[in-house]
Design a protein around this motif. Sequence first.
Motif, PDB file in Angstrom:
ATOM      1  N   GLY B  27      57.980   3.913  -2.873  1.00 12.62           N
ATOM      2  CA  GLY B  27      59.381   4.343  -2.836  1.00 12.62           C
ATOM      3  C   GLY B  27      60.168   3.555  -1.809  1.00 12.62           C
ATOM      4  O   GLY B  27      61.284   3.107  -2.074  1.00 12.62           O
ATOM      5  N   LEU B  28      59.542   3.356  -0.634  1.00 20.68           N
ATOM      6  CA  LEU B  28      60.222   2.578   0.410  1.00 20.68           C
ATOM      7  C   LEU B  28      60.467   1.160  -0.077  1.00 20.68           C
ATOM      8  O   LEU B  28      61.501   0.556   0.233  1.00 20.68           O
ATOM      9  CB  LEU B  28      59.374   2.560   1.682  1.00 20.68           C
ATOM     10  N   THR B  31      63.682   1.369  -2.263  1.00 21.98           N
ATOM     11  CA  THR B  31      64.947   1.620  -1.552  1.00 21.98           C
ATOM     12  C   THR B  31      65.250   0.501  -0.556  1.00 21.98           C
ATOM     13  O   THR B  31      66.397   0.070  -0.432  1.00 21.98           O
ATOM     14  CB  THR B  31      64.898   2.965  -0.822  1.00 21.98           C
ATOM     15  N   LEU B  32      64.213   0.025   0.141  1.00 22.48           N
ATOM     16  CA  LEU B  32      64.479  -1.052   1.096  1.00 22.48           C
ATOM     17  C   LEU B  32      64.781  -2.356   0.366  1.00 22.48           C
ATOM     18  O   LEU B  32      65.489  -3.213   0.900  1.00 22.48           O
ATOM     19  CB  LEU B  32      63.291  -1.217   2.051  1.00 22.48           C
ATOM     20  N   HIS B  34      66.682  -2.489  -2.232  1.00 16.88           N
ATOM     21  CA  HIS B  34      68.138  -2.380  -2.389  1.00 16.88           C
ATOM     22  C   HIS B  34      68.832  -2.690  -1.073  1.00 16.88           C
ATOM     23  O   HIS B  34      69.841  -3.384  -1.045  1.00 16.88           O
ATOM     24  CB  HIS B  34      68.519  -0.972  -2.880  1.00 16.88           C
ATOM     25  N   PHE B  35      68.275  -2.144   0.008  1.00 15.28           N
ATOM     26  CA  PHE B  35      68.913  -2.361   1.315  1.00 15.28           C
ATOM     27  C   PHE B  35      69.006  -3.849   1.623  1.00 15.28           C
ATOM     28  O   PHE B  35      70.073  -4.361   1.968  1.00 15.28           O
ATOM     29  CB  PHE B  35      68.115  -1.648   2.414  1.00 15.28           C
ATOM     30  N   PHE B  36      67.899  -4.562   1.465  1.00 17.67           N
ATOM     31  CA  PHE B  36      67.904  -5.965   1.882  1.00 17.67           C
ATOM     32  C   PHE B  36      68.611  -6.863   0.882  1.00 17.67           C
ATOM     33  O   PHE B  36      68.842  -8.036   1.159  1.00 17.67           O
ATOM     34  CB  PHE B  36      66.471  -6.446   2.138  1.00 17.67           C
ATOM     35  N   ASN B  38      71.575  -5.674  -0.489  1.00 20.35           N
ATOM     36  CA  ASN B  38      72.984  -5.345  -0.277  1.00 20.35           C
ATOM     37  C   ASN B  38      73.472  -5.711   1.119  1.00 20.35           C
ATOM     38  O   ASN B  38      74.590  -6.172   1.284  1.00 20.35           O
ATOM     39  CB  ASN B  38      73.199  -3.841  -0.488  1.00 20.35           C
TER      40      ASN B  38
END
Lengths: 440, 258
Positions: B27-28, B31-32, B34-36, B38
Amino acid sequence: MPEMQQIFAGIAWNDGGWIELAATLIRAVIIVLPVILLMAVYTWMERRQASFMQDRIGPTRANIAIAGKNITLFGLLHLMADGLKFVFKEDIVPSKANKLLFFLAPILALAPVVIVFVVIPVGGFFAYSHWDQVLTADQVKAYAMTGDAFRLQASQLEIGVLVIFAFSGLGVFGASLAGYGSHNKWALIGGLRAAAQMVSYEVTLGLTVVGALLLYGTLEPMAIANWQGHNIARWGIVVQPIGAILFLAAAIAESKRIPFDIPEGESEIIGYNLEYSGMRWGIFFMGEYMELVFVGAMFATIFLGGFHVPLLHADGFRLGSHHLAMPHIAVVLVQMLAFWGKVVLLGFLQIAIRWTLPRMRYDQLMRLGWIGMLPVSLANVMVTAILLLVFTSYNWNMGNYWIASLLVTLLVYLLVVAPQQTKTDEDNVAHDEAHSHGSH
Amino acid sequence: MPGRTVKLTAPDRTAAVQSYVLETGKGLGITLGHFFKNWPSRVPWIGVGVVALLAAAGGVALAFGMKSFSGRMTSGFTGLLVMFGGVPAGLGLLALGAGAYRKFRATPAETYLRLVPYPDVPADYYPPRYRGEHRLMHREDGSVRCVSCMMCSTVCPADCINIVAGNAADPPSDSEKVPGVDAEKFPVRFEIDELRCVVCGLCVEACPCDAIRMDSSVHVTAYANRQDFVFDRNRLMERGDQSQAVQGGHGPGWRTLS
């Protein structure tokens, strides 16, 4: 505490006491100021990071118009806006609330989290009179013994880790008294959940550290950091991988954040702080974000070498025969920066976990705590004790302990986890077919 | 349905899944990821690089200042320069490089962000069924279509519609009177408190005369005073339009029937 007696005796008798008091104040500023700053920054980081994880850009509204341009400072101005809002918002106290408990609860939630930073070392010893010299570790130690060095830790207590657990255990009073004193059923449920959860995970939290403490042979946080040192193979996360993972999970549960946020449970009971408004509510959340800092600082100290940087000795970086000599002050500054850097990285990780996982159900939470994490942490303590016995009785180098610990982790994985993974979907599909045949 | 196989999407409850660790890692990763993807698009890399280079210059000055201040620093000055000047300068150059790469690369950098700077720039498109500010529709003679039947104010869950009914004026002469038609009501007052409105659209559903609508495509505006949020009849009719709906079963010209 002889040190405290020393301080107050010194104030009464001579100037040395004042110097000691000033030193204590400086320590408090060095340690608590970053904590408070980080707490404020975390509220921003939480929103900003969460928004990037969800394809948004986060806070953009709070701004200052300068020459027709709206300056938002990446959303940092929301900190100020939040603070202003909390202070000027109406403070509502329910008429049937227990005024004393209602007043005490936010303080009890915040204060213990601040107190625990007393024993956390943000750096080693700073030999101020030789700040521009290249000092070896032995020299620094000698200056520390003669009192010619400034300790970058507010209080050096032999029972340091126990102090941390004692005070962080008090945090449960804040949540449960808030629920109890609010005269609100939902808040009471939240408070009870908080009590049950925090008491359950306190056990695991304590037991996961025991393995690491067996290795370090001390409860004093600076000694723990020094045991790990600049050699990454001795860091807690390498020699105690299972303990580190369990500790992080239990610590997140202690800080009542998703996936363990059933005391707050926004969508069902709103939580123990339901009746709070304005700055009182703000203090609860200051406490929550300080706990974020606190979990990071604890994890960094016990499992990530504390203030130590890989390859950075007391006299500079050393790799093989290469040596980059650094004056003492540069080493101390780099180590302090490294400590807070580790704390921020762990904050990043905790926020990422929060915005990745859904909330657990109450029974899942209790099952994970009592029949999942507790036995594993007990097994971890036993295995560590046996391995340590073997290492010490054969006089093996503790620098090689990481091999044994990785082998144990691999063994646990192969014996317990891997066999379960050979199960395929087919069993489940067959099971489902049987059901659909039976149903018509 | 015999023999139907249902595809299970829930993961198996193996120990690996139940231990949460691996699944949390997966899961991380998502989501991460997407973070890296964006985050770099919102970092002012050039500015960060310039600030870091300035900090490096300050660090070098600090190192020299320390050396001259101490006056006895024999060894370790190189290390001081590297730590205070070299590391920030290196990071700054990296940031500048990242900024230049993002600026001059052939294809724009990938990001999941699809931004509409919404409150600053009005939305350029509202879907046809978007529920905006209320409006009251007109008859062909410009009068309000509402007959004060109170259906909307009754159904309103927020209780935000206030109607005071009045009798319609008598027609000029008896011969022009249409039996059963002219004895209708009209709203003397028709007020909607947009602050109380929950934008559910039930009033539009309830209206038998196509009088009240929410298809104005106007987002509810923010006013400084609470009173300004209470829209009266005239204000609601300003946005209104002549309805093409058939009222009374006679078509648009029903009023002129004799």
